[in-house]
Design an enzyme around this catalytic site. Structure first.
Site: not given
Lengths: 310, 332
Positions: B169, B232, B268
């Site tokens: 991430d 995300k 996400k």
């Protein structure tokens, strides 16, 4: 509530004079209050959108929220958050806030008397009900920073320990208020719970719900943190399984004389061994209607064994 | 996208043919040439429209049986996250156990999708999760600010991958993005993607710092074109974190890219999704924006720490009929 109790609600009768403005001679349209529930310091409508009517002695019919299990669940969530806030305040401050509630109730006396009469009381009964409710708050305001000293103890033990017991709030209490006494009864059951440092979710008298909603307005202007008292209106039979079974509830203070309700509540309370206190008191003017032992009902005793002489 | 291309005035000396290439071919093939993203390819966002659409997602009537299945699905999509300075091996091990055994008393509930930790704790998580299907995700690239030289960011990424992270991430450089340095951000993402190797790359836009939905759309497009496998919303360190409008805009970017190229990108939302009801609203939004293909942990994740327990409480409520208390669920 600017309208006198004997004045029936007027139908809107606006007559156009042709240029868009109403005639000045028409009677003013009364503005009636919407009786909403009280959750987390706000006054939402029930999430279910359901209502039930209460017919008043002045001929009016008010629609009161028929709270659902989800309203109860939401109230429980905020009551849990508020429980820590309220319990961490000093006992002195809790007492002062209870006193403030009494002050606010006193200044709104006329409004409460009027509502109580709409719900069937005589003027004299209503006056007594309001005055005793104020006095009851003062009574528990006084006890708020004293019951700990009375009920805590230093205990004699046989080992070399300093052993003492002190009181702590039980946590979140669900209160089913008395049906007959819509103000004094309500105040009498909430005040000891608050004095003990608990937060609560209250189900008001179903048939006489008006003063419970108005009391919530008093609470919201009394420095009582939002969520410490949450006021629902609705039907006990419908909500009882959800209140009784709620695993996050620490105590259930149930006012009813219905043996079936008490049995159900007892069975459900066993799920998380919550405290269940049932009562069917009807005379809230009697001497035993106020007592520091009522605070003790919503306290847990913590006993500490402190080693000495090592 | 071509509509946006037609209406924007070009006076910044940018190379038009590149954009033509971008719109004509699969841009991912071109990932390492410069000037691959220009904001004009991102359509403007109608904020009021997005908010109204989001409000509509929250009005769906979901029946009990469906709700149970959706709750299980949501649980299986969770990236169980701990990203605190005080994180320890013990805490990560406990979280990993929770990931594999959310609530053993309840039969038939899935494991969560992944555990998300800092790079130095990847090895611990990897070991703790051995033999399970739970993935290890690591935040890298100087999370959460992203304010470090590219070299440090790439080292951070490679370290996490070497330690055994399945997913990385990364955070984008929001300062550069807001200054309009899109190529800088683009190249950075592309470089991190390369450093990831086989690991999946999730690009965190940190939408709470992007100010407008237009910026969110631009950052989404930019990240997708630069090589993100997932986009995300947030680090969870900035408020507001994930919101429904922001997520919808990002889902729309994914949808448009899919129509254009046939390539699926994952989504996400992270931070701020603490209760089941909200999670169900998100699932409705994904279904109605992207379709059922996205409704599995390979394409949609929730970055959350508290959500898992709330879902478990709802599942137990469904089963027993009584409202639950956090006291009876593991605290992590």
């Amino acid at each position: 509530m600017a309208v006198k109790s004997k004045t029936p609600a007027t139908e809107p009768k606006i007559v156009s004079n042709g240029n868009g403005s109403a005639k000045a001679t028409e009677p003013r349209i009364a503005v009636w209050k919407t009786y909403k529930i009280y959750i987390g310091g706000a006054f939402p409508r029930t999430e279910s959108g359901r209502y039930y009517p209460i017919t008043l002695s002045n001929g009016n019919v008010v629609n009161v929220c028929l709270s659902s299990r989800k309203d109860f669940r939401n109230a429980m969530t905020v009551a849990r958050e508020a429980a820590h806030k309220w319990a961490s305040k000093s006992a002195l401050i809790r007492g002062q806030i209870l006193y403030r509630m009494a002050e606010m109730l006193e200044t709104r006396g006329a409004q409460f008397r009027e509502e109580l009469q709409w719900m069937g009381m005589t003027e004299a009964q209503a006056r007594t009900e309001v005055e005793q409710a104020v006095d009851r708050l003062i009574y528990y305001a006084g006890w708020a920073d004293k019951y700990q000293q009375v009920f805590s103890s230093v205990n004699p033990v046989a080992s070399s320990h300093f052993n003492f017991s002190a009181l702590e709030p039980t946590g979140v209490v669900a209160v089913v208020a008395p049906e007959e006494s819509p103000l004094l009864g309500l105040v009498s059951v909430i005040a000891p719970v608050l004095a003990g440092g608990n937060s609560c979710v209250v189900l008001a008298s179903e048939s006489r719900a008006l003063s419970a909603v108005t009391l919530a307005e008093v609470l919201s202007t009394s420095d009582l943190p939002g969520g410490v008292v949450n006021m629902l209106t609705g039907n006990l039979k419908e909500l009882l399984p959800h209140i009784g079974g709620h695993m996050d509830l620490n105590a259930f203070y149930l006012h009813t004389s219905d043996a079936a309700h008490i049995k159900t509540a007892g069975e459900l309370a066993a799920l998380n061994v919550k405290r269940l206190i049932t009562e069917s008191q009807t005379n809230w003017s009697s001497p035993d209607a106020q007592s520091p032992y009522r605070i003790l009902d919503f306290c847990e005793t913590k006993t500490t064994w402190h080693p000495i002489g090592i | 996208m071509s509509a946006g291309f037609a209406f924007v005035p070009w006076n910044e000396g940018l190379v038009k043919p590149h954009l033509f290439v971008l719109l004509t071919f699969n841009p991912r093939i071109m990932a390492h040439t410069s000037t691959l993203y220009h904001p004009s390819i991102s359509p403007p966002v109608d904020q009021i429209g997005v908010e109204e659409r989001c409000a509509r997602f929250q009005t769906r009537s979901i029946k009990n049986e469906t709700k149970t299945e959706m709750l299980k699905l949501a649980l299986s999509m969770i990236d169980l996250t701990t990203l605190e300075g005080k994180d320890s091996e013990g805490k990560v091990k406990q979280l990993c156990y929770k990931a594999m055994h959310p609530h053993d008393i309840l039969p038939g509930i899935p494991q969560v999708a992944a555990v998300c930790v800092y790079p130095t704790l990847v090895r611990t998580a990897r070991k703790a999760l051995k033999g399970s299907n739970v993935k290890v995700a690591a935040v890298a690239t100087a999370f959460p600010s992203g304010l470090a030289p590219l070299k440090v960011k790439l080292d951070d990424t490679r370290f996490a991958v070497e330690e055994g992270a399945d997913e990385i991430d990364m955070v984008i450089s929001r300062g550069k993005f807001l200054q309009g340095e899109y190529n800088f951000v683009f190249d950075e993402i592309a470089a991190v993607k390369e450093a990831c190797g086989k690991a999946h790359l999730k690009v965190i836009l940190e939408t709470g710092e992007l100010s407008t939905l237009d910026n969110v759309r631009r950052a989404s497009d930019l990240a997708i074109y630069a090589g993100a496998d997932f986009i995300k919303t947030s680090t969870g360190k900035i408020q507001p974190a994930a919101t429904m409008p922001v997520t919808l805009v990002m889902l729309q970017a994914i949808r448009d890219y899919y129509y254009e190229t046939g390539i699926m990108i994952g989504m996400k939302p992270a931070g701020g999704i603490a209760n089941s009801k909200l999670a169900l609203h998100y699932l409705v939004m994904v279904k109605e924006t992207l379709g059922a293909e996205w409704l599995n942990p390979d394409w949609f994740r929730f970055g959350a720490s508290k959500l898992a327990n709330d879902i478990l409480m709802q599942l137990v409520k469904q089963q027993t009929g009584v409202y639950q208390s956090l006291n009876y669920f593991s605290n992590d």
